[in-house]
Design an enzyme around this catalytic site. Structure first.
Site, PDB file in Angstrom:
ATOM      1  N   GLY A 238       0.753  -1.225   0.060  1.00  0.00           N
ATOM      2  CA  GLY A 238      -0.048  -0.025   0.047  1.00  0.00           C
ATOM      3  C   GLY A 238       0.817   1.220  -0.006  1.00  0.00           C
ATOM      4  N   GLU A 361      10.363   3.392   0.307  1.00  0.00           N
ATOM      5  CA  GLU A 361       9.167   2.206  -0.150  1.00  0.00           C
ATOM      6  C   GLU A 361       9.796   1.214  -0.853  1.00  0.00           C
ATOM      7  OE1 GLU A 361       7.466   2.822   2.172  1.00  0.00           O
ATOM      8  OE2 GLU A 361       6.033   4.658   2.120  1.00  0.00           O
TER       9      GLU A 361
END
Length: 379
Positions: A238, A361
């Site tokens: 996510g 990320e």
């Protein structure tokens, strides 16, 4: 997926209005003064942005992953740095909401959703970046407590955040020996390094988080011992979507600024916007952003539906969205010429902010590894 309902349009408009009113007018000042606007974050939480895809029973908004990426895109048109921190905060909150037991959810999630408490995610270490499974921070069980020792690096919100979800080694080497533990800010032995001097993302603090015999209740572990790496990677799916959305939103803002400049600027007797060469360049920039946005929505749908190919689709969307976002923003700066290099126009800040999205990320090189494994594994 592509035709927004009335409710979806309202969500989009709310996020854009918030960005226009509270983020965009302050973004340059926050960047230059390295100001972390906690009061504005709490205003965002008042609109449900502190727990976008979090259960409504603990104060979340209960929206979908597609709703979330649309929201982050709109927020990033005002300030990619603040939008990105809200993304990280949502990832931390989601981890506790998803993997926490009833007591943990009730204890931690409502305060995070309201952003009365801010969250930080502690995975990366000075010697363990892309190779996250090699982390060395240890959590040793001692009766009804865990004792943590180690250092985390590049932690967004560190020093200001109240709740830290920490990935620490409780067992054997490798991913199976990692656990996820909630550490409150006020815990004895927890300290923070100096705020890093960075190329961008100056509106949010980035510091080391240092654990020196930090004792927390064993009840603060998420799931079971050894679940941490799985929790971390699932959270990053996510997070990768959200950071791609922030890149697209920031780039869209830069493109809009470039169009406005070309419309008003004259050279050789006519508006720059009337130059077909520049029009073609703008057309390519818009096309590339739309492709990135389409890919992002496709991946968000896969994550929402728990599709079998969700991991590689999230990696594809992150790699393509962040590469495209940076390139479009950089092209926009070029179109403004010397003015693009000036802070007051806001484009150089967007370029600096978006550059790190290709690193965090999971670097875009690691995204290629993820996608390549899916190809090789299916061959």
């Amino acid at each position: 997926m592509f035709q927004l309902t009335e409710d979806e349009r309202a969500i989009n408009e709310t996020a854009r209005d918030f960005a226009d009113e509270f983020l965009a007018p302050n973004a340059i000042e926050w960047d230059q003064n390295k100001h972390f606007p906690v009061d504005v974050l709490r205003k965002a939480a008042g609109l449900g942005m502190g727990g976008i895809y979090i259960g409504e029973d603990v104060g979340g908004s209960g929206l979908t992953r597609i709703d979330a990426v649309r929201i982050f895109e709109q927020l990033a048109t005002g300030d990619p740095s603040i939008a990105a921190y809200i993304s990280i905060h949502n990832m931390v909150t989601w981890m506790i909401d998803t993997y926490g037991n009833v007591d943990q959810r009730k204890q931690w999630v409502p305060g995070l959703c309201s952003m009365d408490q801010l969250g930080s995610y502690c995975l990366t270490e000075p010697g363990a970046g892309s190779d996250a499974a090699a982390l060395r921070t240890k959590a040793v069980r001692d009766g009804d407590e865990y004792v943590l020792n180690g250092v985390k690096q590049f932690i967004s919100g560190a020093g200001t955040s109240d709740v830290y979800v920490v990935m620490a080694r409780t067992g054997e080497a490798g991913p199976k020996g990692i656990s996820a533990i909630i550490v409150p800010k006020e815990t004895a032995g927890l300290s923070f390094g100096a705020n890093e001097k960075k190329m961008g993302w100056n509106a949010q603090p980035t510091r080391q988080v240092v654990f020196e015999d930090v004792r927390v209740p064993a009840a603060n572990i998420l799931g079971n011992e050894g679940d941490g790496f799985r929790i971390a990677m699932n959270g990053l799916n996510g997070g990768r979507l959200n950071i791609a959305a922030c890149s697209i939103g920031g780039a869209q803002s830069a493109l809009d600024k470039a169009v406005a400049y070309l419309r008003d600027r004259k050279a050789f007797g006519s508006r720059l916007l009337d130059s077909q060469a520049l029009q073609f360049r703008l057309a390519d920039m818009k096309t590339e952003l739309e492709v990135a946005r389409t890919m992002l929505w496709r991946a968000a749908d896969a994550l929402q539906e728990n599709a079998s190919d969700k991991v590689e689709l999230c990696a594809m969307a992150k790699r393509f969205g962040t590469d495209t976002g940076f390139q479009v923003a950089n092209d926009a700066l070029q179109l403004l010429g010397g003015y693009g290099y000036l802070a007051e126009y806001g484009v150089e800040k967007i370029v600096r902010d978006l550059r790190v999205h290709q690193i965090l990320e999971g670097t875009n090189e690691i995204m290629r590894v993820v996608v390549a494994r899916s190809i090789v594994g299916a061959a």
